[in-house]
Design a protein around this motif. Structure first.
Motif, PDB file in Angstrom:
ATOM      1  N   THR A 175      29.787 -28.850 -75.217  1.00 47.37           N
ATOM      2  CA  THR A 175      29.687 -27.985 -76.397  1.00 47.37           C
ATOM      3  C   THR A 175      29.812 -26.512 -76.091  1.00 47.37           C
ATOM      4  OG1 THR A 175      28.253 -29.607 -77.471  1.00 47.37           O
ATOM      5  CG2 THR A 175      28.191 -27.377 -78.350  1.00 47.37           C
ATOM      6  N   ARG A 176      29.265 -26.078 -74.961  1.00 48.93           N
ATOM      7  CA  ARG A 176      29.217 -24.635 -74.695  1.00 48.93           C
ATOM      8  C   ARG A 176      29.225 -24.337 -73.202  1.00 48.93           C
ATOM      9  NH1 ARG A 176      24.697 -25.754 -77.245  1.00 48.93           N
ATOM     10  NH2 ARG A 176      25.434 -24.522 -79.009  1.00 48.93           N
ATOM     11  N   LEU A 177      29.429 -23.045 -72.926  1.00 45.15           N
ATOM     12  CA  LEU A 177      29.373 -22.501 -71.575  1.00 45.15           C
ATOM     13  C   LEU A 177      28.537 -21.232 -71.607  1.00 45.15           C
ATOM     14  CD1 LEU A 177      30.391 -22.098 -68.591  1.00 45.15           C
ATOM     15  CD2 LEU A 177      32.361 -20.900 -69.592  1.00 45.15           C
ATOM     16  N   ILE A 178      27.608 -21.117 -70.666  1.00 44.68           N
ATOM     17  CA  ILE A 178      26.810 -19.890 -70.523  1.00 44.68           C
ATOM     18  C   ILE A 178      27.121 -19.293 -69.158  1.00 44.68           C
ATOM     19  CG2 ILE A 178      24.510 -18.887 -70.470  1.00 44.68           C
ATOM     20  CD1 ILE A 178      23.547 -21.145 -72.232  1.00 44.68           C
ATOM     21  N   LEU A 179      27.545 -18.022 -69.163  1.00 46.68           N
ATOM     22  CA  LEU A 179      27.904 -17.335 -67.921  1.00 46.68           C
ATOM     23  C   LEU A 179      26.687 -16.725 -67.246  1.00 46.68           C
ATOM     24  CD1 LEU A 179      30.768 -17.587 -69.191  1.00 46.68           C
ATOM     25  CD2 LEU A 179      31.243 -15.299 -68.278  1.00 46.68           C
ATOM     26  N   PRO A 180      26.719 -16.598 -65.920  1.00 45.84           N
ATOM     27  CA  PRO A 180      25.670 -15.854 -65.222  1.00 45.84           C
ATOM     28  C   PRO A 180      25.841 -14.357 -65.460  1.00 45.84           C
ATOM     29  CG  PRO A 180      27.395 -16.470 -63.685  1.00 45.84           C
ATOM     30  CD  PRO A 180      27.756 -17.112 -65.001  1.00 45.84           C
TER      31      PRO A 180
END
Length: 225
Positions: A175-180
């Motif tokens: 569903t999603r991607l979270i970047l550092p």
């Protein structure tokens, strides 16, 4: 470029060891949470003195990623500055550096909670950006699909042969991607934190940054609601 390929919404993306995201078919490089000016803001608010080198280190790494990828588009995914006063207090050398990096390419500043209003540093300012099936925004929308965001500064901790390794990481599921966080002086939120546990699906994976980006299953913590 050293990176790990994965897919989101049928699109191939590459998590780079630096913490940047490469979207090859679009020649798009994305970084999140630079927090430029953090040392200045900390000193201004009476929080003690930090070595004022974070902007140089952050921009040098960004320059290296840009030189390696030669992107047509650079997206800064919010909280590019530690606050608006920090953006206004940037040294001339940093402003000139940013303008050199912007030259010859599209540069998009996404609004973050630390820098919600436009700044006069070139480029285009957007609340969010849609590229094909993907939406780039600063904070993940729990009701949205196929969004790419930052904000949480995710960080993984692994025990490897009896040695604890803690690194910023990407988190992704279907569903999603979270970047550092890309900025040098940014902290991190453990991948077991309730906020991240509730956002990510049960099959979520973490991609650790570093010389050889590696994927690991994201642990499911008891704190998940």
């Amino acid at each position: 470029m050293n990176g790990h390929d994965f897919t989101l919404a049928g699109e191939t993306l590459t998590a780079l060891g630096s913490g940047a995201l490469w979207f090859g078919p679009q020649r798009l490089l994305c970084v999140s949470d630079l927090h430029l000016g953090k040392s200045e803001r900390t000193a201004r608010r009476g929080g003690g003195l930090l070595p004022p080198y974070e902007m140089t280190d952050t921009l040098a790494r960004l320059e290296a990623d840009i030189a390696a990828a030669d992107p047509a588009v650079v997206v800064c995914l919010g909280d590019s500055f530690d606050d608006l006063a920090s953006a206004e207090a940037l040294p001339d050398t940093v402003v000139e550096w940013l303008r050199r990096l912007q030259a010859g390419r599209s540069w998009i500043w996404i609004a973050g909670n630390h820098d919600p209003t436009p700044i006069d540093l070139g480029g285009t300012h957007r609340d969010e950006l849609k590229v094909g099936p993907l939406t780039f925004r600063h904070i993940a929308d729990p009701c949205a699909r196929h969004d790419i965001s930052g904000h949480y500064h995710p960080k993984a901790a692994l025990n490897v042969r009896g040695r604890l390794i803690s690194r910023p990481c990407f988190l992704h599921d279907a569903t999603r991607l979270i970047l550092p966080a890309y900025g040098t002086y940014t902290g991190g939120l453990r991948w077991t934190d309730k906020a991240l546990q509730n956002l990510m699906d049960g099959d979520a994976r973490a991609i650790l940054t570093g010389p050889t980006p590696r994927p690991f299953p994201m642990p499911r913590a008891a704190c998940r609601a």
